[in-house]
Design an enzyme around this catalytic site. Sequence first.
Site, mmCIF file in Angstrom:
data_model
loop_
_atom_site.group_PDB
_atom_site.id
_atom_site.type_symbol
_atom_site.label_atom_id
_atom_site.label_comp_id
_atom_site.label_asym_id
_atom_site.label_seq_id
_atom_site.Cartn_x
_atom_site.Cartn_y
_atom_site.Cartn_z
ATOM 1 N N ASN A 28 -11.047 -2.398 -5.391
ATOM 2 C CA ASN A 28 -10.268 -1.438 -6.186
ATOM 3 C C ASN A 28 -10.932 -1.074 -7.523
ATOM 4 O O ASN A 28 -10.485 -0.149 -8.208
ATOM 5 C CB ASN A 28 -8.837 -1.956 -6.424
ATOM 6 C CG ASN A 28 -7.960 -1.904 -5.185
ATOM 7 O OD1 ASN A 28 -7.069 -2.729 -4.987
ATOM 8 N ND2 ASN A 28 -8.193 -0.912 -4.313
ATOM 9 N N TRP A 29 -12.025 -1.765 -7.875
ATOM 10 C CA TRP A 29 -12.782 -1.384 -9.075
ATOM 11 C C TRP A 29 -13.419 -0.006 -8.913
ATOM 12 O O TRP A 29 -13.873 0.590 -9.879
ATOM 13 C CB TRP A 29 -13.883 -2.412 -9.381
ATOM 14 C CG TRP A 29 -13.355 -3.776 -9.719
ATOM 15 C CD1 TRP A 29 -13.412 -4.890 -8.932
ATOM 16 C CD2 TRP A 29 -12.691 -4.188 -10.925
ATOM 17 N NE1 TRP A 29 -12.819 -5.957 -9.568
ATOM 18 C CE2 TRP A 29 -12.370 -5.556 -10.795
ATOM 19 C CE3 TRP A 29 -12.326 -3.520 -12.103
ATOM 20 C CZ2 TRP A 29 -11.710 -6.270 -11.785
ATOM 21 C CZ3 TRP A 29 -11.662 -4.243 -13.098
ATOM 22 C CH2 TRP A 29 -11.371 -5.591 -12.944
ATOM 23 N N ASN A 32 1.295 3.398 -2.931
ATOM 24 C CA ASN A 32 1.834 3.816 -4.234
ATOM 25 C C ASN A 32 1.337 5.214 -4.621
ATOM 26 O O ASN A 32 2.097 6.041 -5.119
ATOM 27 C CB ASN A 32 1.389 2.849 -5.342
ATOM 28 C CG ASN A 32 1.986 1.472 -5.169
ATOM 29 O OD1 ASN A 32 2.844 1.276 -4.318
ATOM 30 N ND2 ASN A 32 1.534 0.522 -5.973
ATOM 31 N N GLY A 33 0.053 5.462 -4.392
ATOM 32 C CA GLY A 33 -0.543 6.743 -4.774
ATOM 33 C C GLY A 33 0.084 7.879 -3.993
ATOM 34 O O GLY A 33 0.444 8.923 -4.563
ATOM 35 N N ARG A 34 0.242 7.675 -2.681
ATOM 36 C CA ARG A 34 0.820 8.741 -1.852
ATOM 37 C C ARG A 34 2.286 8.987 -2.204
ATOM 38 O O ARG A 34 2.768 10.109 -2.182
ATOM 39 C CB ARG A 34 0.677 8.375 -0.358
ATOM 40 C CG ARG A 34 -0.686 8.741 0.189
ATOM 41 C CD ARG A 34 -0.976 8.021 1.475
ATOM 42 N NE ARG A 34 -1.350 6.633 1.231
ATOM 43 C CZ ARG A 34 -1.449 5.709 2.175
ATOM 44 N NH1 ARG A 34 -1.176 6.027 3.424
ATOM 45 N NH2 ARG A 34 -1.824 4.487 1.870
ATOM 46 N N ASP A 43 0.831 -1.205 0.000
ATOM 47 C CA ASP A 43 0.000 0.000 0.000
ATOM 48 C C ASP A 43 0.870 1.261 0.000
ATOM 49 O O ASP A 43 1.977 1.258 0.536
ATOM 50 C CB ASP A 43 -0.924 -0.021 1.232
ATOM 51 C CG ASP A 43 -2.114 0.931 1.078
ATOM 52 O OD1 ASP A 43 -2.343 1.431 -0.036
ATOM 53 O OD2 ASP A 43 -2.805 1.169 2.086
ATOM 54 N N THR A 94 -11.038 -6.626 -4.609
ATOM 55 C CA THR A 94 -12.370 -6.566 -5.240
ATOM 56 C C THR A 94 -12.988 -5.177 -5.056
ATOM 57 O O THR A 94 -13.947 -4.837 -5.736
ATOM 58 C CB THR A 94 -13.313 -7.639 -4.645
ATOM 59 O OG1 THR A 94 -13.224 -7.608 -3.212
ATOM 60 C CG2 THR A 94 -12.948 -9.032 -5.123
ATOM 61 N N ARG A 137 -5.126 -1.696 8.753
ATOM 62 C CA ARG A 137 -6.348 -2.459 8.536
ATOM 63 C C ARG A 137 -6.068 -3.581 7.552
ATOM 64 O O ARG A 137 -5.005 -3.628 6.927
ATOM 65 C CB ARG A 137 -7.469 -1.546 8.035
ATOM 66 C CG ARG A 137 -7.103 -0.696 6.830
ATOM 67 C CD ARG A 137 -8.282 0.139 6.333
ATOM 68 N NE ARG A 137 -7.839 1.068 5.321
ATOM 69 C CZ ARG A 137 -7.553 2.360 5.538
ATOM 70 N NH1 ARG A 137 -7.703 2.870 6.743
ATOM 71 N NH2 ARG A 137 -7.139 3.123 4.558
ATOM 72 N N ILE A 138 -7.062 -4.443 7.430
ATOM 73 C CA ILE A 138 -6.883 -5.659 6.634
ATOM 74 C C ILE A 138 -7.423 -5.470 5.213
ATOM 75 O O ILE A 138 -6.999 -6.167 4.282
ATOM 76 C CB ILE A 138 -7.602 -6.848 7.342
ATOM 77 C CG1 ILE A 138 -7.060 -7.049 8.763
ATOM 78 C CG2 ILE A 138 -7.504 -8.137 6.562
ATOM 79 C CD1 ILE A 138 -5.599 -7.406 8.861
ATOM 80 N N ARG A 183 -0.652 8.990 -10.064
ATOM 81 C CA ARG A 183 -0.690 7.767 -9.255
ATOM 82 C C ARG A 183 -0.019 6.590 -9.972
ATOM 83 O O ARG A 183 0.608 5.739 -9.348
ATOM 84 C CB ARG A 183 -2.141 7.405 -8.908
ATOM 85 C CG ARG A 183 -2.822 8.418 -7.997
ATOM 86 C CD ARG A 183 -4.271 8.005 -7.739
ATOM 87 N NE ARG A 183 -4.351 6.684 -7.128
ATOM 88 C CZ ARG A 183 -4.182 6.438 -5.830
ATOM 89 N NH1 ARG A 183 -3.959 7.413 -4.991
ATOM 90 N NH2 ARG A 183 -4.259 5.194 -5.371
HETATM 91 C C1 IPE Z 1 -5.534 -2.663 -0.236
HETATM 92 O O1 IPE Z 1 -5.149 -1.348 -0.387
HETATM 93 C C2 IPE Z 1 -5.549 -3.358 -1.552
HETATM 94 C C3 IPE Z 1 -4.245 -3.614 -2.152
HETATM 95 C C4 IPE Z 1 -3.087 -3.336 -1.644
HETATM 96 C C5 IPE Z 1 -4.297 -4.268 -3.440
HETATM 97 P P1 IPE Z 1 -6.227 -0.175 -0.550
HETATM 98 O O2 IPE Z 1 -5.447 1.068 -0.708
HETATM 99 O O3 IPE Z 1 -7.178 -0.519 -1.618
HETATM 100 O O4 IPE Z 1 -6.975 -0.237 0.846
HETATM 101 P P2 IPE Z 1 -7.874 0.837 1.588
HETATM 102 O O5 IPE Z 1 -8.905 1.311 0.584
HETATM 103 O O6 IPE Z 1 -6.977 1.947 1.996
HETATM 104 O O7 IPE Z 1 -8.454 0.108 2.746
HETATM 105 C C1 IPE Z 2 -1.484 0.217 -3.339
HETATM 106 O O1 IPE Z 2 -1.254 1.572 -3.395
HETATM 107 C C2 IPE Z 2 -1.674 -0.406 -4.678
HETATM 108 C C3 IPE Z 2 -3.046 -0.846 -4.957
HETATM 109 C C4 IPE Z 2 -4.066 -0.788 -4.161
HETATM 110 C C5 IPE Z 2 -3.261 -1.395 -6.270
HETATM 111 P P1 IPE Z 2 -2.458 2.607 -3.429
HETATM 112 O O2 IPE Z 2 -2.798 2.875 -4.855
HETATM 113 O O3 IPE Z 2 -3.589 2.151 -2.594
HETATM 114 O O4 IPE Z 2 -1.770 3.863 -2.803
HETATM 115 P P2 IPE Z 2 -2.399 4.897 -1.773
HETATM 116 O O5 IPE Z 2 -2.957 4.108 -0.645
HETATM 117 O O6 IPE Z 2 -3.466 5.636 -2.521
HETATM 118 O O7 IPE Z 2 -1.271 5.774 -1.380
HETATM 119 MG MG MG Z 3 -4.059 2.423 -0.648
#
Ligand code: IPE
Ligand code: IPE
Ligand code: MG
Length: 262
Positions: A90-91, A43-45, A41, A88, A216-217, A54
């Site tokens: 992330n869609w 990558n976006g930040r 988790d 599921t 969190r999970i 992102r």
């Molecule tokens: C969990 O990360 C899913 C993956 C790493 C693939 P998210 O970024 O989707 O989780 P939330 O939305 O913060 O709980």
């Molecule tokens: C995890 O990074 C990768 C996936 C969920 C695919 P994020 O894309 O959730 O990155 P943040 O949480 O927005 O920083």
């Molecule tokens: Mg994330």
Amino acid sequence: MIQRLKDWLVGYQSAPDKDDGEWIPHLQDGPLPKHVAVIMDGNGRWAKKRGLPRMAGHRAGMKSVRHVTRAADDLEKIEALTLYSFSTENWKRPKDEINYLMSLPEEFIRTDLDELVERNIQVRMLGNKEELPSHTVDAIGKFEEATADNTGMVLNFAMNYGSRFEIIQATRKIIDDVKSGKMNRDDVDETLFNQYLLTANLPEPDLMIRTSGEMRISNFMTWQLAYSELWFTDVLWPDFGRKEFFEAIQDFQRRSRRYGAV
Ligand code: IPE
Ligand code: IPE
Ligand code: MG
């Protein structure tokens, strides 16, 4: 007890500045997890901090996938590494981000397949393939095929994976098998239920790592994590590498797993 204290002190003193070469024998001396599961988790930040889209974070995250896979494989005794790659949920993200994430398996074939084959790693996918675009399924299929005869570490990509989906699917199959007389209602116990999950042939995750400071999970392996050791770090996934992975393993080795006993 004294041994444990010694181990702890040795580990504690040498933790921050171990050279790469010292980590492996050091960690191989202690208990290693059979299965490590990772919620990758942040990558976006990571991208946002740099003023980048992102997608740039996801691309940078691929490097961490490579480094962590190598590190896990180099420890030699880890049987499975599962990387949560797309949930599921992330869609719900913007279409262009989803499309980019769905193109990563093809990219990963170009950059990493040869090394994975060379390392005798078996690549698999956990999740619902039905909703994935066909080019993504094809790329995953190529990985699975090219590494099917390998006998080393299993590298699982949890892709379109959701724990609730998995449990519902298992429950439906169990109902079908009871209805058709294949088994009785009373045969359903924890061992049998495990066999109906997507992780049927894998050891339980001994260690679950989540990066980026979230605790969190997020619908990841809720059944399987019942007795896993959890390790959280503020490090964002693209900054997570070999050293951080080894630190997590070292921390795991200091835990006392009791499973409800004393
Ligand atoms: C969990 O990360 C899913 C993956 C790493 C693939 P998210 O970024 O989707 O989780 P939330 O939305 O913060 O709980
Ligand atoms: C995890 O990074 C990768 C996936 C969920 C695919 P994020 O894309 O959730 O990155 P943040 O949480 O927005 O920083
Ligand atoms: Mg994330």
